[in-house]
Enzyme design. Structure first.
Site, PDB file in Angstrom:
ATOM      1  N   ARG A  84       0.816  -1.212   0.000  1.00  0.00           N
ATOM      2  CA  ARG A  84       0.000   0.000   0.000  1.00  0.00           C
ATOM      3  C   ARG A  84       0.853   1.267   0.000  1.00  0.00           C
ATOM      4  O   ARG A  84       0.568   2.231  -0.713  1.00  0.00           O
ATOM      5  CB  ARG A  84      -0.917  -0.009   1.239  1.00  0.00           C
ATOM      6  CG  ARG A  84      -1.904   1.138   1.318  1.00  0.00           C
ATOM      7  CD  ARG A  84      -3.053   1.015   0.346  1.00  0.00           C
ATOM      8  NE  ARG A  84      -2.868   1.778  -0.857  1.00  0.00           N
ATOM      9  CZ  ARG A  84      -3.232   1.378  -2.060  1.00  0.00           C
ATOM     10  NH1 ARG A  84      -3.811   0.232  -2.236  1.00  0.00           N
ATOM     11  NH2 ARG A  84      -2.999   2.131  -3.114  1.00  0.00           N
ATOM     12  N   LYS A 126       2.259  25.173  -4.922  1.00  0.00           N
ATOM     13  CA  LYS A 126       1.022  24.553  -4.413  1.00  0.00           C
ATOM     14  C   LYS A 126       1.173  23.033  -4.351  1.00  0.00           C
ATOM     15  O   LYS A 126       0.425  22.291  -5.003  1.00  0.00           O
ATOM     16  CB  LYS A 126      -0.161  24.963  -5.301  1.00  0.00           C
ATOM     17  CG  LYS A 126      -0.405  26.464  -5.252  1.00  0.00           C
ATOM     18  CD  LYS A 126      -1.515  26.929  -6.178  1.00  0.00           C
ATOM     19  CE  LYS A 126      -1.642  28.462  -6.113  1.00  0.00           C
ATOM     20  NZ  LYS A 126      -2.674  28.986  -7.023  1.00  0.00           N
ATOM     21  N   LYS A 173       4.115  39.505  -5.560  1.00  0.00           N
ATOM     22  CA  LYS A 173       2.698  39.283  -5.852  1.00  0.00           C
ATOM     23  C   LYS A 173       1.880  40.507  -5.474  1.00  0.00           C
ATOM     24  O   LYS A 173       2.404  41.476  -4.909  1.00  0.00           O
ATOM     25  CB  LYS A 173       2.206  38.056  -5.090  1.00  0.00           C
ATOM     26  CG  LYS A 173       2.944  36.784  -5.480  1.00  0.00           C
ATOM     27  CD  LYS A 173       2.080  35.566  -5.218  1.00  0.00           C
ATOM     28  CE  LYS A 173       2.613  34.383  -5.999  1.00  0.00           C
ATOM     29  NZ  LYS A 173       1.759  33.207  -5.839  1.00  0.00           N
ATOM     30  N   GLU A 208       4.280  39.723 -10.507  1.00  0.00           N
ATOM     31  CA  GLU A 208       2.924  39.421 -10.967  1.00  0.00           C
ATOM     32  C   GLU A 208       2.222  40.713 -11.352  1.00  0.00           C
ATOM     33  O   GLU A 208       2.335  41.725 -10.646  1.00  0.00           O
ATOM     34  CB  GLU A 208       2.171  38.730  -9.819  1.00  0.00           C
ATOM     35  CG  GLU A 208       0.734  38.406 -10.127  1.00  0.00           C
ATOM     36  CD  GLU A 208       0.015  37.806  -8.918  1.00  0.00           C
ATOM     37  OE1 GLU A 208       0.603  36.940  -8.233  1.00  0.00           O
ATOM     38  OE2 GLU A 208      -1.114  38.229  -8.633  1.00  0.00           O
ATOM     39  N   ASP A 238      -1.379  37.366 -14.531  1.00  0.00           N
ATOM     40  CA  ASP A 238      -2.310  36.555 -13.746  1.00  0.00           C
ATOM     41  C   ASP A 238      -3.729  36.695 -14.261  1.00  0.00           C
ATOM     42  O   ASP A 238      -4.290  37.808 -14.280  1.00  0.00           O
ATOM     43  CB  ASP A 238      -2.229  36.993 -12.274  1.00  0.00           C
ATOM     44  CG  ASP A 238      -2.892  35.967 -11.368  1.00  0.00           C
ATOM     45  OD1 ASP A 238      -2.753  34.765 -11.647  1.00  0.00           O
ATOM     46  OD2 ASP A 238      -3.542  36.386 -10.384  1.00  0.00           O
TER      47      ASP A 238
END
Lengths: 280, 280, 280, 280, 280, 280
Positions: free
Chosen positions: E99, E135, E167, E197, E218
């Site tokens: 597993r 992410k 960002k 960004e 973006d």
């Protein structure tokens, strides 16, 4: 005499995680994974070599198929150009571990080399020891004390729980040397000697009277040292401490002290120069 | 700007386990657990202070009831006798953590102080950076790079996966500078510049032609450096590397290079002298 | 005197992960998370209590909002029914940590209780020490040696690197007691006494002549012990070892030996009975 | 049936760090690193042997060049003088790992031996199980439950998240047995049986009516046990718990109960005597 | 190109501890430890295989005597029924690790397969890169970025310290794009490009004027993307980000953007189906 | 019901080390450390929220001075734009932890949301359970099973040692269902039910006859399922497994099966969209 494997593995794994991140992106880009390589670890200045186990463990963790052939034992003096070890196998693996291996070995060899310099200042047949202190790099005490031994030095107590060493702050907090020595004698493991730091000759007398096994003379000049050795008259081991430079070692040793402890061996040794050159 | 807590805790816990073992048997024997104490952390030489977070974390792990009051920020220049912080609470706890706290702070301040010395050699308004290298103490890179920043230096790439730096071994293994730069460009994250070490002016030309973003001139003397800067003509950032001593910094910076990288900042800084004195 | 926090946290976290897995599914099913609770930790037999820090740390890691109020210090003798501590807060949290807290405390109190039984056998004003050995539970030496101290015993050397103890196997491998003591004296830290195990009176003489600081008499009957103490005549500390039962302690101590070391304190103490009862 | 390697390694590495510190300074001083040695692990009393994997892992971590030859399987009964294993290689390495290996094996064999004593009390062909509890040494549950199996016992639930066991405190907090069993049934994994501790015959009836799969009779005397078995009439498994001594095992088993759980197997087994003797 | 061993071992050991607990009680009950077995790892759908090192490491940690024979390299496309590897040895060991091995491989192959789908949408000879983001699954970034590379994608920056990416929140906090780019340029390692960004064409102009090396567009629609590429005119690399579906890839790439970054590659790839079948 | 703190801390610390490296160089460059900030965690699609403890722990480890105010409990359904929590304090700290916090929460909420979708397919008042499997992300099983519970699902066995589940491979290796069930019954903890996977109706009969507590019907179509439920006739719990899609849930549940286990809940849930917006 080898370093304990379990601790060694942990230290090396931590260093590799720190330097590799997800991998050596430069070598992966530039070097064919099938390309064989051969590298020699060479001294680039006169030094006492130390760290062959680290070389082996770094490369075992990176690529167990590499062959590592040490060419000298730890503690050996090398001249510029001398080879300490050969590494044979994937060029990509050799390059990926180069920096971590060198970071360990340059530092350990630096400590061994500085220790050897201190030891070499001792008069012939001197019974005086050059020892380290607890002023080691956090996380690397194991390696650094080993390097001191490879340089011909000895180790002081391992850590705060291994033996008693009464310092000025303890004396203040305890209300005097006599009380401190007695309380320490009562509380410490019977396997530990009781060491006591003293700053003056009067304190020395108190410590000797209280039955200290070791008296640590802190920042005594040569004149007072001579006096101190006379007063002690063999009743306790004498340790000299506090900014002892290379120049003073011989004179201090000739006074017949038992131990010279030198923090600089571990906290201020510079890295010595060794390189790992891809010869093929 | 503070160091990441999660990593800090791990590093400090490891250091305390290493030095404390089952506990500080001397202080436990000599010091009444109820006895209050106050200690001051003082510079004993001229230095750039660094490590207040370590002082706080060491003592938080030993005894959260202690009060730590920093008296200066990391990066501040201290004169002998200046106080960097006060520690208030159980004398026993203060003594138990003294050595570990000092081992961190003396080393970090040593790096910050040496870095500052390099930075102070730069001509006024110079745009040249003094940067560190990956020649850091295994396990302590985080702290050492922070100390470099506190001394006014800058950091080089974090680790092998953060950015590309093509060295002589890569060039050999890849069959030339052009190929190496192209393969690295293709494989590396687009967020990374491509740096390339060169040993000769001819290699410099190749690297520039291949489109390297940064050229690292390794062990160039001042004459060749001048030549190199002229040839580069702004086509790439220029980094100078290889045994740059304090004495050469000003002259090199005046040539208009962008970066001087100095391994000694981290691998050969000596510990500077600070002490923790029990004032009550 | 408190246990080092950094080590304590690690030990407790490991124990909680081991017992909790993803959580206490029974309590989660049966107990409303908002339900308040109050539990008392009570002795169910006569015992020396030990482990209040463990109670606190276990519950701090499970639920920092719980209030833990110790009602007695470690080392205190409790009678059946006596309360050692109160725990106040979420009933669910109290139940989830109950077993791990008790596993620590029952074991530590068991060791403290057994140690106290040995110490209580010593004649009044006896200077003889009852000490532990390295026969501790792997991973819990820190806690077990602390429990021995709480029971009125003392600790032997911390670990293999803290002090020298020459055993029969070393003597065989070294070619004799004299050589072993001399080599150990030369190699060991100057802070360590040199202990030597002896099995016969002849070995005792050899060890004393060689200058051992401590002689460990292994499995001597009372008659030979008496002889041995006479021969040693204060030249070395005398440690008695090897299956010393409670019944023999008084007689051995009256011979004037310095140390009786008892492996059973840590390797064969039974857990004593304490319970955590939800009173509300 | 072997212990999981990943966990085993971690447990052994922790134990070696704890006992070795920077190394075995006595053996390093007294034993030539080149000296070969051969040691036999021998029973010094009648015991059920357990722990061969620990012997192997301890020595693999210390020195992979040692040869370990087990002479018997875990679970085998040994007589005084019987050899459990041989260790061949560097005498220095053998000595350095002796204590840690023995600490594991003496404890595990002690548990296996005590378990066997309980199992041997069962009537022939009895279907009753002797099982352990969660009263294990923090950090060593894995090893201790394995030792119980080697002694012929069985394991109870692994940890708090593996299965449901409703105890007196849960019943109080939940407002009754019926509610507790129902809530547990609803919340627990469908792979878990629902066990319920009962202190009285009335509680037993409630638990059976509520559909508990297992009823744990806590501190019932033989008379009430007989009654309880009759009432249960096969509707649930019957577990007997609470201070069951060796003397009561046979009588309890003859009543036809399914399970006898004994905390003492792990929390109060004494270490049995095995030694590692250097035969060359 | 292989994953760093030290990190791999840690990740696998953690996974095995998590799934094995004290061991696989079903297999131990049902499978004779001596029974040999042979299992084949087979694709059950069309997929890009990834994770052979995990298969090897999982089984090395469970039972080093197993033989693992990879039948294909990571990154290879498999059809349903194709064999990726064979495992030979103890059936019990094979079942115990099944597993965990599959959990790693199904996830990694899922990421590689999804990445390949994106890459396959690129027009022939397109220079546009498909890259991942930060992410990733906490604790598994190393494996997931590797899987992206195996699928033909490239990696974005490794972590927050590897490179600068400004960002929207940074722009707000800093008071504008120009200031943000300048401050980042001044503070960042010279090995890092400066990415910024932008949400509008006006911001794009600002970023280009400020000298950003990379502009990250973006959530631009195709029309505005076209405009943006024209304005950038090669002054900066162009990265497109924000919910780019498979369907849009070709059109976006044809605009000549340099990079398309896709969070879904790692945060929303489904596990693909592979099975480990005991063939003997 | 909260997640165990000790495990949570370890998981979060690992994630932060992975993403932060030496620190967030972009935020450090662009954001004044004194600048206050306020951020809201908002749903950007319809979702079941899960992970508030992770948000708290991530930010506690980054900066304990931040204030985290959850606005909803785990398990609550949110609409696009709904606020799940507020974070107040240093803008720099908020930005540094944003990605790690979101990576946890988006994944956990994704699992909770998918689980809820399955649960919502069950007919009203259905007693059928939706449960997870061991097909979880290595290292994150704790969090993922928690997320399943927050979505209204139940957990299967915790790990391989918590309960018995006999699969096809075990049956082959054991020589038949009867033997497998008997051996498992004999060896497993009495707290575990015995589950047995069956692929055919004939196997179902064998498993029922052998006394399996749970039969797991693998890849049965609806017709055969109906047959199976009838044959079982309450003698065992019935679990349905193998690629059950959302569309089939209602029909299967109506047959009266006890458990539907769905690997996709954890191995193939996509991350749902939540954002952390700096509102000041």
């Amino acid at each position: 005499m080898p370093l304990p494997q379990a601790s060694l593995k942990t230290i090396v794994a931590r260093a590799l995680r720190e330097d590799l991140g997800r991998g050596d992106i430069t070598s992966e880009a530039c070097v064919d994974p099938e390309r064989p390589g051969e590298a020699s670890l060479r001294a680039r200045e006169r030094l006492v070599f130390c760290g062959s186990q680290l070389l082996i463990e770094v490369y075992r963790q990176i690529d167990p198929s590499l062959e590592i052939s040490p060419r000298c034992r730890d503690g050996r003096m090398l001249q510029p150009g001398d080879t300490a070890a050969m590494v044979l196998g994937s060029a990509l693996s050799i390059l990926a571990g180069e920096r971590v291996a060198l970071n360990f070995i340059q530092r350990m060899s630096g400590i061994a080399t500085l220790t050897r310099a201190y030891v070499d200042e001792l008069p012939q047949k001197s019974a005086t020891r050059i020892v380290d202190t607890r002023k080691t790099t956090p996380g690397l005490r194991l390696l650094e004390r080993y390097a001191v031994r490879c340089g011909g030095g000895r180790n002081h107590r391992e850590d705060l729980s291994a033996a008693v060493l009464i310092k000025d702050n303890h004396i203040v907090a305890c209300g005097g040397i006599r009380q401190a020595v007695q309380r320490a004698r009562a509380a410490a493991p019977h396997t530990s000697r009781i060491s006591c730091e003293v700053d003056t000759l009067q304190q020395l007398d108190e410590a000797l009277d209280a039955g200290a096994d070791v008296v640590m003379l802190d920042n005594f000049d040569d004149l007072r040292l001579r006096d101190a050795v006379k007063r002690a008259a063999g009743r306790a081991l004498i340790e000299v401490s506090g900014g002892v430079t290379l120049e003073r070692v011989a004179a201090i040793a000739r006074l017949g002290v038992d131990v010279i402890s030198v923090g600089a061996l571990t906290h201020s040794a510079r890295a010595v120069d060794l390189g790992l050159d891809l010869v093929v």
